[in-house]
Design a protein around this motif. Structure first.
Motif, mmCIF file in Angstrom:
data_model
loop_
_atom_site.group_PDB
_atom_site.id
_atom_site.type_symbol
_atom_site.label_atom_id
_atom_site.label_comp_id
_atom_site.label_asym_id
_atom_site.label_seq_id
_atom_site.Cartn_x
_atom_site.Cartn_y
_atom_site.Cartn_z
ATOM 1 N N ALA A 76 0.828 -8.030 -20.561
ATOM 2 C CA ALA A 76 0.074 -8.833 -19.589
ATOM 3 C C ALA A 76 -0.219 -8.047 -18.312
ATOM 4 N N GLY A 77 0.557 -7.024 -18.042
ATOM 5 C CA GLY A 77 0.353 -6.216 -16.850
ATOM 6 C C GLY A 77 1.334 -5.063 -16.831
ATOM 7 N N TYR A 78 1.070 -4.119 -15.950
ATOM 8 C CA TYR A 78 1.953 -2.969 -15.855
ATOM 9 C C TYR A 78 1.979 -2.437 -14.428
ATOM 10 N N GLU A 79 2.983 -1.606 -14.165
ATOM 11 C CA GLU A 79 3.119 -0.938 -12.879
ATOM 12 C C GLU A 79 3.668 0.461 -13.133
ATOM 13 N N ILE A 80 3.141 1.430 -12.419
ATOM 14 C CA ILE A 80 3.636 2.800 -12.493
ATOM 15 C C ILE A 80 4.259 3.130 -11.147
ATOM 16 N N LYS A 81 5.493 3.624 -11.184
ATOM 17 C CA LYS A 81 6.193 4.011 -9.953
ATOM 18 C C LYS A 81 6.615 5.468 -10.067
ATOM 19 N N ASP A 82 6.392 6.225 -9.010
ATOM 20 C CA ASP A 82 6.884 7.594 -8.952
ATOM 21 C C ASP A 82 8.389 7.556 -8.767
#
Length: 89
Positions: A76-82
């Motif tokens: 449904a959604g995603y997030e990319i974090k360094d």
């Protein structure tokens, strides 16, 4: 710096994931073979989503661009974090 990709499962993840898993797994295998994907897995309950660690943000971004799980509503959604990885020993 590594990149961590967080996926938020879609409401039908348990029915949709098996249908699209082979194509998703082929993409995972390709990125792992190239050294871009370092680790991946779902949480204990797959409805809670999943997480993957990539060698770079560019690798994570390239992965989500054509992931069958995103294209077919498994995710449904995603997030990319360094992520600044630190190994303590």
């Amino acid at each position: 710096m590594k990149a961590v990709l967080f996926y938020r499962s879609g409401p039908d993840v348990l029915t949709k994931a098996p249908i699209h898993f082979a194509a998703h797994k082929a993409r995972l295998d390709d990125f792992q073979r190239r050294g871009e994907l370092l680790a991946v897995g779902t949480w204990a309950d797959p409805r809670d989503g999943s997480m993957a660690v990539f060698r770079s943000r560019a690798g994570a971004e390239a992965f989500v661009e054509a992931d069958p799980f995103i294209e077919n509503g498994v995710v449904a959604g995603y997030e990319i974090k360094d992520w600044n990885e630190v190994l303590l020993g």
